[in-house]
Scaffold this active site. Structure first.
Site: not given
Length: 241
Positions: A13-14, A36, A40, A127, A130, A187
């Site tokens: 949940g980043k 970001k 990917t 952000e 991963g 989260n």
């Protein structure tokens, strides 16, 4: 002020946390942006060659269409849709180093840092993809980005069985590299779940920072509900204009 948002794993949940933080800062009148740098699973300008010798198994599944990019969540939270939130995009949804390799490209940490520098605002949320040790290339990872930024980290964990181990491993990595931890976000928190509550209580004794719990919100399209959970946390940074 810069913050680097990383996770204890993928799919914790980043992006949800980043968008919620963005919304919280914007609601308080701050000039905030979310970035970001590496995305990917998004094929806007990326293509995986049909005949690709870099794929270990020729029968490996390759997605035929791109996924919804994480940075679209920033737009829902109030960021300008024309703002370019990323500098590297790759079609294959995998670790950045592998996704880039499939397209015959290479990610450079310097490129990411320059992109961030060019888009700094009063509040800049960065952000990762991963976790903190996810590789960008053979020699660099997001840890190198976090160290170079010298920005406090917001660590996102899924509050479930295993969260304590994941959180403490990340805390140790940050401690060893003299990286400040601004907050731990638990989260998918459930006040009625014994494991969630036990995790929260144990980690509160171990982490030298605020611990923020987020539940699964309904009717949270623009992140206004989840943003409320960050108001107390962000207030001390808004005084530093």
């Amino acid at each position: 002020m810069k913050f680097f948002i990383t996770g204890s794993d993928t799919d914790v949940g980043k992006s949800f946390v980043t968008a919620s933080l963005l919304r919280a800062f914007l609601e308080q009148g701050a000039k905030a942006v979310a970035l970001k740098p590496v995305q990917t699973g998004y094929a806007e300008n990326s293509r995986i060659p049909n005949e690709n010798s870099r794929i270990p198994n020729k029968n490996s599944r390759i997605p035929s269409q791109s996924l919804e990019p994480d940075f679209k969540e920033y737009i829902k939270a109030g960021q300008n849709a024309d703002f370019k939130a990323t500098c590297y995009t790759f079609a294959y949804p995998a670790s950045p180093h592998f996704s880039a390799e499939l397209e015959g490209k290479k990610i450079k940490a310097r490129g990411i840092l320059d992109f961030i520098e060019q888009n700094l605002a009063q509040i800049t949320l960065i952000e990762g993809a991963g976790g903190i040790l996810v590789p960008l290339n053979e020699n660099q990872s997001f840890l190198d980005i976090a160290k170079e930024l010298n920005a406090p980290v917001i660590l996102v964990c899924k509050n479930c069985l295993g969260a304590i181990n994941h959180a403490l491993l990340n805390l140790e990595i940050l401690r060893q590299n003299s990286i400040k931890l601004a907050a731990l976000v638990l989260n998918f928190h459930d006040e009625n779940d014994a494991i969630c509550l036990s995790n929260q209580q144990f980690l509160q004794k171990k982490f030298p920072c605020p611990i923020i719990t987020l539940k699964n919100y309904k009717n949270n399209e623009n992140y206004s509900n989840s943003a409320k959970d960050f108001r107390a946390f962000i207030s001390k940074f808004l005084d530093k204009k």
